[in-house]
Design a protein around this motif. Structure first.
Motif, mmCIF file in Angstrom:
data_model
loop_
_atom_site.group_PDB
_atom_site.id
_atom_site.type_symbol
_atom_site.label_atom_id
_atom_site.label_comp_id
_atom_site.label_asym_id
_atom_site.label_seq_id
_atom_site.Cartn_x
_atom_site.Cartn_y
_atom_site.Cartn_z
ATOM 1 N N THR A 224 18.811 27.611 37.151
ATOM 2 C CA THR A 224 19.783 27.656 38.288
ATOM 3 C C THR A 224 21.345 28.357 37.726
ATOM 4 O OG1 THR A 224 18.872 25.689 39.506
ATOM 5 C CG2 THR A 224 21.071 26.378 40.012
ATOM 6 N N ALA A 225 21.645 27.646 36.579
ATOM 7 C CA ALA A 225 23.108 28.160 36.194
ATOM 8 C C ALA A 225 22.787 29.554 35.531
ATOM 9 C CB ALA A 225 23.308 27.028 34.955
ATOM 10 N N ALA A 226 21.964 29.954 34.935
ATOM 11 C CA ALA A 226 21.597 31.530 34.523
ATOM 12 C C ALA A 226 21.565 32.428 35.792
ATOM 13 C CB ALA A 226 20.463 31.619 33.913
ATOM 14 N N VAL A 227 20.955 31.915 36.875
ATOM 15 C CA VAL A 227 20.618 32.991 37.956
ATOM 16 C C VAL A 227 22.111 32.982 38.885
ATOM 17 C CG1 VAL A 227 19.648 33.080 40.149
ATOM 18 C CG2 VAL A 227 18.318 32.535 38.216
ATOM 19 N N THR A 228 22.812 31.708 38.791
ATOM 20 C CA THR A 228 23.879 31.556 39.588
ATOM 21 C C THR A 228 25.109 32.477 38.877
ATOM 22 O OG1 THR A 228 23.558 29.537 40.467
ATOM 23 C CG2 THR A 228 26.050 30.127 40.556
ATOM 24 N N THR A 229 25.133 32.321 37.722
ATOM 25 C CA THR A 229 26.135 33.153 36.705
ATOM 26 C C THR A 229 25.935 34.759 36.998
ATOM 27 O OG1 THR A 229 26.237 31.503 35.311
ATOM 28 C CG2 THR A 229 27.234 33.280 34.451
ATOM 29 N N SER A 230 24.325 35.022 36.837
ATOM 30 C CA SER A 230 24.280 36.467 36.918
ATOM 31 C C SER A 230 24.627 37.172 38.240
ATOM 32 C CB SER A 230 22.645 36.577 36.457
ATOM 33 O OG SER A 230 22.408 36.558 35.221
ATOM 34 N N ALA A 231 24.405 36.365 39.276
ATOM 35 C CA ALA A 231 24.785 36.484 40.797
ATOM 36 C C ALA A 231 25.916 36.766 40.971
ATOM 37 C CB ALA A 231 24.124 35.581 41.756
ATOM 38 N N VAL A 232 27.025 35.933 40.183
ATOM 39 C CA VAL A 232 28.724 36.026 40.363
ATOM 40 C C VAL A 232 28.823 37.248 39.672
ATOM 41 C CG1 VAL A 232 30.630 34.916 39.835
ATOM 42 C CG2 VAL A 232 28.767 33.564 40.713
ATOM 43 N N VAL A 233 28.453 37.445 38.455
ATOM 44 C CA VAL A 233 28.741 38.695 37.712
ATOM 45 C C VAL A 233 28.529 39.916 38.592
ATOM 46 C CG1 VAL A 233 28.334 40.139 35.656
ATOM 47 C CG2 VAL A 233 28.532 37.738 35.347
ATOM 48 N N VAL A 234 27.334 40.049 39.116
ATOM 49 C CA VAL A 234 26.802 41.164 40.001
ATOM 50 C C VAL A 234 27.630 41.488 41.236
ATOM 51 C CG1 VAL A 234 24.852 42.318 41.234
ATOM 52 C CG2 VAL A 234 24.447 41.279 38.865
ATOM 53 N N ALA A 235 27.889 40.210 41.808
ATOM 54 C CA ALA A 235 28.559 40.293 43.270
ATOM 55 C C ALA A 235 29.999 40.757 42.681
ATOM 56 C CB ALA A 235 28.601 39.185 43.771
ATOM 57 N N ILE A 236 30.853 40.448 41.730
ATOM 58 C CA ILE A 236 31.982 40.864 41.483
ATOM 59 C C ILE A 236 31.970 42.182 41.150
ATOM 60 C CG2 ILE A 236 33.903 40.738 39.477
ATOM 61 C CD1 ILE A 236 33.225 38.043 39.607
ATOM 62 N N SER A 237 30.984 42.901 40.360
ATOM 63 C CA SER A 237 30.796 44.024 39.894
ATOM 64 C C SER A 237 30.380 45.244 41.191
ATOM 65 C CB SER A 237 29.596 44.447 38.994
ATOM 66 O OG SER A 237 29.552 45.955 38.862
ATOM 67 N N LEU A 238 29.693 44.457 42.054
ATOM 68 C CA LEU A 238 29.622 45.529 43.148
ATOM 69 C C LEU A 238 30.796 45.508 44.216
ATOM 70 C CD1 LEU A 238 25.987 43.928 44.569
ATOM 71 C CD2 LEU A 238 26.766 46.089 43.289
ATOM 72 N N VAL A 239 31.768 44.359 44.142
ATOM 73 C CA VAL A 239 33.150 44.344 45.054
ATOM 74 C C VAL A 239 33.952 45.247 44.254
ATOM 75 C CG1 VAL A 239 35.153 43.023 45.482
ATOM 76 C CG2 VAL A 239 32.743 42.015 45.810
ATOM 77 N N LEU A 240 33.825 45.597 43.091
ATOM 78 C CA LEU A 240 34.697 46.431 42.348
ATOM 79 C C LEU A 240 34.165 48.048 42.528
ATOM 80 C CD1 LEU A 240 35.440 44.622 39.078
ATOM 81 C CD2 LEU A 240 36.998 44.986 40.804
ATOM 82 N N GLY A 241 33.004 48.115 43.073
ATOM 83 C CA GLY A 241 32.519 49.367 43.519
ATOM 84 C C GLY A 241 31.530 50.117 42.492
ATOM 85 N N GLY A 243 28.160 49.592 42.534
ATOM 86 C CA GLY A 243 26.756 49.848 42.996
ATOM 87 C C GLY A 243 25.771 49.780 41.720
ATOM 88 N N ALA A 244 24.951 50.666 41.781
ATOM 89 C CA ALA A 244 23.905 50.311 40.902
ATOM 90 C C ALA A 244 24.067 50.565 39.486
ATOM 91 C CB ALA A 244 22.679 51.557 41.057
ATOM 92 N N THR A 245 25.431 51.001 39.465
ATOM 93 C CA THR A 245 25.903 51.400 37.904
ATOM 94 C C THR A 245 25.992 50.043 37.108
ATOM 95 O OG1 THR A 245 27.034 53.208 38.598
ATOM 96 C CG2 THR A 245 27.679 52.356 36.548
ATOM 97 N N VAL A 246 25.909 48.951 37.639
ATOM 98 C CA VAL A 246 26.023 47.707 37.180
ATOM 99 C C VAL A 246 24.875 47.390 36.185
ATOM 100 C CG1 VAL A 246 24.702 46.460 39.031
ATOM 101 C CG2 VAL A 246 26.565 45.210 37.582
ATOM 102 N N LEU A 247 23.940 47.980 36.560
ATOM 103 C CA LEU A 247 22.584 48.100 35.503
ATOM 104 C C LEU A 247 22.227 49.103 34.728
ATOM 105 C CD1 LEU A 247 20.093 46.222 38.127
ATOM 106 C CD2 LEU A 247 21.530 44.969 36.171
ATOM 107 N N GLY A 248 23.424 50.091 34.783
ATOM 108 C CA GLY A 248 23.338 51.206 34.070
ATOM 109 C C GLY A 248 23.034 51.115 32.707
ATOM 110 N N PHE A 249 23.447 50.111 31.820
ATOM 111 C CA PHE A 249 23.021 50.031 30.284
ATOM 112 C C PHE A 249 21.556 49.889 30.141
ATOM 113 C CE2 PHE A 249 23.120 45.776 32.529
ATOM 114 C CZ PHE A 249 22.274 45.141 31.796
ATOM 115 N N VAL A 250 20.777 49.584 31.135
ATOM 116 C CA VAL A 250 19.233 49.591 30.958
ATOM 117 C C VAL A 250 18.742 50.919 30.429
ATOM 118 C CG1 VAL A 250 17.038 49.111 31.806
ATOM 119 C CG2 VAL A 250 18.924 47.645 32.152
#
Length: 447
Positions: A224-241, A243-250
């Motif tokens: 739960t903590a891992a999923v929640t933390t990841s969701a918060v990180v992704v959400a903040i990244s999406l708010v900052l604009g 998009g799919a670039t948040v996973l660009g490192f892959v």
């Protein structure tokens, strides 16, 4: 650990028989030796001395990183600072406006290092690393003298590994991951959150999240903590604009070739060392790394991804087997973490020297847990020091020789690779024994 000298086979009679002169002479050095050992332990147990040692070690590492050959701080001073300058000055943020080689949270410590201005970027970076390592050591030693051996080992490991231990983003993830794994007993949710944050700085601590999910009983808290933390990180990244670039490192990582420091590159380094005209070392200006070129290199680079997946799965299966056999988390967590981390190092087509710094996390935890019923981690700790020492020889001091594929340094790289495989084999052997002999009598961590 230094053991006290065994008692003499013949004790002096305290009755009417006089003590022989020779016995008095021989007893004095023994008592003196015990007193010296006790004094040494008391000195080593001093929090003040440990604090001074932390500062001195990081001062030396920082000096070597700033002044050593082959720019040990090159990524920090030239690459990290440039990325942040573009973001602050032109609004062009890596990981948001364009794909990046790192997960999005790697930008946080890079941006914080600008606190003293661009001209003091390197000093600020080294200060951040010092503070993070000091905080991790404070968490490590909160239990008192029992954990001091592990703390001193980590400082020794940093010295043996050299300036690369502080000159890359990995230094941030090591401190965060170590604190996370150390807190897993009492605060599994907080520990999982820290490990997940570290994974969003650089991916490798995700392996420790997997180890925690397998080893501890409170898996729901960890997940739960891992999923929640990841969701918060992704959400903040999406708010900052982003998009799919948040996973660009892959995709950025998938496009890499075979880096010169990787274990997989060793056969081609030997070909280059033998004078083969079809095998060379070149600089990739897109990835900003030295890679090897030669017959079969492209296929080998692609195969490493498959091999990594297979080895990681094998380690996970060994861990699950140990759990089914009743292995407690105190016995399972360290060898499972070591197995997963070394699997990522050994099979990685990048193989950068800073990857060796990851070894500190499972080894320090192993040294702590061996005092609580876990398997002995003395041999993995010693072998990790060997890997670290050989790595420092390769980078930064003799990196030019490696790029020129001089036979002696290729031999050093080969020996380091053998030692890394040895660590993986040790972890696998410990996991296998746990799966065969573990008992359910020991309480699980976090129960």
């Amino acid at each position: 650990m230094t053991r006290a000298a065994p008692p003499s086979s013949g004790r002096a009679d305290t009755g009417s028989v006089p003590l022989p002169t020779g016995s008095t002479a021989s007893a004095a050095p023994v008592a003196s030796g015990r007193g010296a050992a006790g004094a040494a332990r008391r000195v080593a147990a001093s929090p003040v001395l440990l604090g001074v040692a932390v500062v001195l070690v990081h001062l030396w590492l920082g000096h070597a990183a700033l002044t050593g050959p082959n720019q040990p701080m090159g990524d920090v001073l030239s690459v990290y600072s440039t990325w942040m300058q573009r973001g602050v000055g032109a609004g062009d943020w890596v990981g948001i406006d364009r794909p990046w080689v790192y997960p999005i949270l790697a930008a946080v410590p890079m941006l914080l290092a600008r606190v003293g201005g661009p001209e003091h970027y390197g000093t600020a970076w080294l200060t951040i690393v010092l503070l993070l390592d000091a905080a991790a050591l404070a968490v490590l030693t909160r239990g008192g003298r029992r954990e001091l051996a592990a703390a001193w080992w980590w400082l020794a490991f940093l010295v043996v590994l050299g300036p690369i231990a502080v000159g890359r983003i990995d230094a941030v993830t090591v401190a965060l991951a170590l604190v996370g794994l150390l807190l897993l007993t009492a605060r599994p949710a907080l520990a999982a959150a820290l490990l997940t944050v570290a994974a969003w700085v650089k991916v490798w601590p995700a392996a420790l999240v997997v180890a925690a999910l397998i080893a501890v009983r409170r898996r729901r808290d960890v997940l739960t903590a891992a999923v929640t933390t990841s969701a918060v990180v992704v959400a903040i990244s999406l708010v900052l604009g982003s998009g799919a670039t948040v996973l660009g490192f892959v995709g950025q990582q998938a496009g890499r070739g075979l880096q010169v420091e990787s274990l997989t590159a060793v056969p081609w380094l030997w070909r280059a060392a033998s004078g083969a005209a079809d095998t060379t070392v070149y600089y990739d200006r897109d990835i900003l790394t030295f890679q090897v070129a030669g017959p079969g290199v492209a296929l080998a680079a692609q195969a490493t991804t498959v091999v990594m997946a297979l080895v990681v799965i094998a380690v996970v299966l060994l861990g699950l087997r140990a759990v089914r056999s009743g292995a407690s988390a105190e016995r399972l967590l360290a060898p499972l973490s070591l197995g997963l981390v070394t699997a990522l190092i050994v099979t990685n087509k990048v193989g950068s020297p800073q990857f060796v710094s990851w070894l500190a996390v499972p080894v320090v935890v192993g040294l702590v847990l061996q005092r609580r019923g876990g398997p002995s981690f003395v041999v993995p700790a010693a072998l990790s020091l060997v890997v670290a020492g050989l790595t420092q020889v390769i980078y930064p001091w003799c990196y030019d020789s490696l790029l020129a594929a001089e036979p002696w340094i290729v031999l050093v790289a080969t020996l380091r690779g053998v030692a890394e495989v040895g660590l993986l084999a040790l972890a696998a052997a410990q996991l296998w024994r746990l799966g065969r002999t573990a008992t359910a009598g020991r309480g699980r961590m976090g129960a």
